[in-house]
Design a protein around this motif. Structure first.
Motif, PDB file in Angstrom:
ATOM      1  N   ALA A  42      -6.503  21.718   7.848  1.00 44.07           N
ATOM      2  CA  ALA A  42      -7.415  20.650   8.003  1.00 44.07           C
ATOM      3  C   ALA A  42      -6.866  19.229   7.416  1.00 44.07           C
ATOM      4  O   ALA A  42      -6.860  18.155   7.983  1.00 44.07           O
ATOM      5  CB  ALA A  42      -8.626  20.719   7.149  1.00 44.07           C
ATOM      6  N   GLN A  43      -6.004  19.271   6.144  1.00 43.86           N
ATOM      7  CA  GLN A  43      -5.389  18.152   5.533  1.00 43.86           C
ATOM      8  C   GLN A  43      -4.503  17.632   6.575  1.00 43.86           C
ATOM      9  O   GLN A  43      -4.290  16.775   6.672  1.00 43.86           O
ATOM     10  CB  GLN A  43      -4.792  18.933   4.174  1.00 43.86           C
ATOM     11  CG  GLN A  43      -4.342  17.647   3.387  1.00 43.86           C
ATOM     12  CD  GLN A  43      -3.993  18.115   1.838  1.00 43.86           C
ATOM     13  OE1 GLN A  43      -4.120  19.345   1.819  1.00 43.86           O
ATOM     14  NE2 GLN A  43      -3.884  17.334   0.893  1.00 43.86           N
ATOM     15  N   LEU A  44      -3.373  18.657   7.105  1.00 44.83           N
ATOM     16  CA  LEU A  44      -2.312  18.203   7.960  1.00 44.83           C
ATOM     17  C   LEU A  44      -2.747  17.487   9.149  1.00 44.83           C
ATOM     18  O   LEU A  44      -2.079  16.663   9.680  1.00 44.83           O
ATOM     19  CB  LEU A  44      -1.403  19.358   8.298  1.00 44.83           C
ATOM     20  CG  LEU A  44      -0.587  20.039   7.021  1.00 44.83           C
ATOM     21  CD1 LEU A  44      -0.011  21.367   7.450  1.00 44.83           C
ATOM     22  CD2 LEU A  44       0.471  19.053   6.575  1.00 44.83           C
ATOM     23  N   LEU A  45      -3.806  18.066   9.795  1.00 43.27           N
ATOM     24  CA  LEU A  45      -4.215  17.529  10.896  1.00 43.27           C
ATOM     25  C   LEU A  45      -5.388  16.243  10.875  1.00 43.27           C
ATOM     26  O   LEU A  45      -5.640  15.504  11.643  1.00 43.27           O
ATOM     27  CB  LEU A  45      -5.116  18.537  11.824  1.00 43.27           C
ATOM     28  CG  LEU A  45      -4.417  19.907  12.119  1.00 43.27           C
ATOM     29  CD1 LEU A  45      -4.983  20.760  13.104  1.00 43.27           C
ATOM     30  CD2 LEU A  45      -2.880  19.321  13.040  1.00 43.27           C
ATOM     31  N   GLY A  46      -5.785  16.100   9.562  1.00 42.61           N
ATOM     32  CA  GLY A  46      -6.649  15.032   9.466  1.00 42.61           C
ATOM     33  C   GLY A  46      -7.906  15.356   9.923  1.00 42.61           C
ATOM     34  O   GLY A  46      -8.813  14.480  10.228  1.00 42.61           O
ATOM     35  N   VAL A  47      -8.464  16.489  10.075  1.00 39.90           N
ATOM     36  CA  VAL A  47      -9.828  16.792  10.329  1.00 39.90           C
ATOM     37  C   VAL A  47     -10.481  17.776   9.352  1.00 39.90           C
ATOM     38  O   VAL A  47      -9.946  18.135   8.142  1.00 39.90           O
ATOM     39  CB  VAL A  47      -9.549  18.006  11.662  1.00 39.90           C
ATOM     40  CG1 VAL A  47      -8.928  17.190  12.803  1.00 39.90           C
ATOM     41  CG2 VAL A  47      -8.888  19.294  11.205  1.00 39.90           C
ATOM     42  N   SER A  48     -11.626  17.948   9.575  1.00 37.25           N
ATOM     43  CA  SER A  48     -12.555  18.768   8.230  1.00 37.25           C
ATOM     44  C   SER A  48     -12.237  20.277   8.646  1.00 37.25           C
ATOM     45  O   SER A  48     -11.847  20.732   9.511  1.00 37.25           O
ATOM     46  CB  SER A  48     -14.080  18.573   8.758  1.00 37.25           C
ATOM     47  OG  SER A  48     -14.549  19.044   9.843  1.00 37.25           O
ATOM     48  N   VAL A  52     -11.798  23.287  11.926  1.00 35.98           N
ATOM     49  CA  VAL A  52     -10.943  24.523  11.978  1.00 35.98           C
ATOM     50  C   VAL A  52     -11.528  25.980  11.897  1.00 35.98           C
ATOM     51  O   VAL A  52     -11.311  26.733  13.036  1.00 35.98           O
ATOM     52  CB  VAL A  52      -9.857  24.494  10.713  1.00 35.98           C
ATOM     53  CG1 VAL A  52      -9.087  25.534  10.842  1.00 35.98           C
ATOM     54  CG2 VAL A  52      -9.208  23.299  11.023  1.00 35.98           C
ATOM     55  N   THR A  53     -12.576  26.157  11.089  1.00 35.59           N
ATOM     56  CA  THR A  53     -13.323  27.283  10.945  1.00 35.59           C
ATOM     57  C   THR A  53     -14.100  27.615  12.125  1.00 35.59           C
ATOM     58  O   THR A  53     -14.488  28.767  12.099  1.00 35.59           O
ATOM     59  CB  THR A  53     -14.081  27.668   9.659  1.00 35.59           C
ATOM     60  OG1 THR A  53     -14.707  26.415   9.354  1.00 35.59           O
ATOM     61  CG2 THR A  53     -12.773  27.407   8.456  1.00 35.59           C
ATOM     62  N   LYS A  54     -14.634  26.597  12.825  1.00 33.03           N
ATOM     63  CA  LYS A  54     -15.695  26.851  13.692  1.00 33.03           C
ATOM     64  C   LYS A  54     -15.025  27.616  14.936  1.00 33.03           C
ATOM     65  O   LYS A  54     -15.653  28.188  15.971  1.00 33.03           O
ATOM     66  CB  LYS A  54     -16.301  25.662  14.296  1.00 33.03           C
ATOM     67  CG  LYS A  54     -15.276  24.972  15.361  1.00 33.03           C
ATOM     68  CD  LYS A  54     -16.265  23.581  15.840  1.00 33.03           C
ATOM     69  CE  LYS A  54     -15.321  23.025  17.135  1.00 33.03           C
ATOM     70  NZ  LYS A  54     -14.888  21.839  16.845  1.00 33.03           N
ATOM     71  N   ASN A  55     -13.671  27.839  14.957  1.00 34.99           N
ATOM     72  CA  ASN A  55     -12.747  28.223  16.142  1.00 34.99           C
ATOM     73  C   ASN A  55     -12.913  30.052  15.674  1.00 34.99           C
ATOM     74  O   ASN A  55     -12.288  30.246  14.830  1.00 34.99           O
ATOM     75  CB  ASN A  55     -11.666  27.850  16.143  1.00 34.99           C
ATOM     76  CG  ASN A  55     -11.474  26.482  16.655  1.00 34.99           C
ATOM     77  OD1 ASN A  55     -11.818  26.010  17.838  1.00 34.99           O
ATOM     78  ND2 ASN A  55     -11.540  25.654  15.667  1.00 34.99           N
ATOM     79  N   TYR A  61      -3.990  22.314  19.057  1.00 35.00           N
ATOM     80  CA  TYR A  61      -4.123  20.861  18.378  1.00 35.00           C
ATOM     81  C   TYR A  61      -2.704  20.381  18.302  1.00 35.00           C
ATOM     82  O   TYR A  61      -2.022  20.875  17.932  1.00 35.00           O
ATOM     83  CB  TYR A  61      -5.035  20.843  17.425  1.00 35.00           C
ATOM     84  CG  TYR A  61      -5.538  19.562  16.811  1.00 35.00           C
ATOM     85  CD1 TYR A  61      -6.743  19.027  17.263  1.00 35.00           C
ATOM     86  CD2 TYR A  61      -4.896  18.763  15.943  1.00 35.00           C
ATOM     87  CE1 TYR A  61      -7.324  17.952  17.051  1.00 35.00           C
ATOM     88  CE2 TYR A  61      -5.427  17.393  15.406  1.00 35.00           C
ATOM     89  CZ  TYR A  61      -6.748  17.014  16.223  1.00 35.00           C
ATOM     90  OH  TYR A  61      -7.160  15.849  15.689  1.00 35.00           O
ATOM     91  N   GLU A  62      -2.697  19.097  19.008  1.00 33.64           N
ATOM     92  CA  GLU A  62      -1.356  18.313  18.775  1.00 33.64           C
ATOM     93  C   GLU A  62      -0.176  19.172  19.051  1.00 33.64           C
ATOM     94  O   GLU A  62       0.761  19.205  18.589  1.00 33.64           O
ATOM     95  CB  GLU A  62      -1.276  18.047  17.104  1.00 33.64           C
ATOM     96  CG  GLU A  62      -2.216  16.996  16.780  1.00 33.64           C
ATOM     97  CD  GLU A  62      -1.762  15.546  16.585  1.00 33.64           C
ATOM     98  OE1 GLU A  62      -0.870  15.290  17.360  1.00 33.64           O
ATOM     99  OE2 GLU A  62      -2.391  14.965  16.022  1.00 33.64           O
TER     100      GLU A  62
END
Length: 83
Positions: A42-48, A52-55, A61-62
């Motif tokens: 999450a930190q590396l991708l800049g997302v919450s 991530v965990t909803k998958n 990604y990217e």
């Protein structure tokens, strides 16, 4: 981190051909077969972390694929692969 002015921000986004530095740890994890935790990704991708965990199994990604691979303490750990 300091807020970027518009001109700095545009300059930064133009440099996408140079390897994206924030993705270096992902490239390293992919090439070494190491796993990352939800919060690291999450930190590396800049997302919450919930992004991530909803998958349930994996997500792309990217240019990377993240595959759920078990637990690391309280966190889910993920394998990283290149797409």
């Amino acid at each position: 981190s300091l807020p970027l002015s518009n001109s700095q921000f545009q300059a930064a986004s133009l440099e996408t051909d140079h390897s994206l530095e924030h993705l270096e740890p992902l490239k390293k994890a992919a090439s070494q077969g190491s796993e990352l935790t939800t919060s690291q990704i999450a930190q590396l991708l800049g997302v919450s972390t919930s992004f991530v965990t909803k998958n349930p199994v994996s997500f792309d990604y990217e240019g990377f694929r993240f595959i759920r691979s078990g637990r690391s303490g309280r966190q889910i750990s993920w394998k990283v692969e290149y797409l």
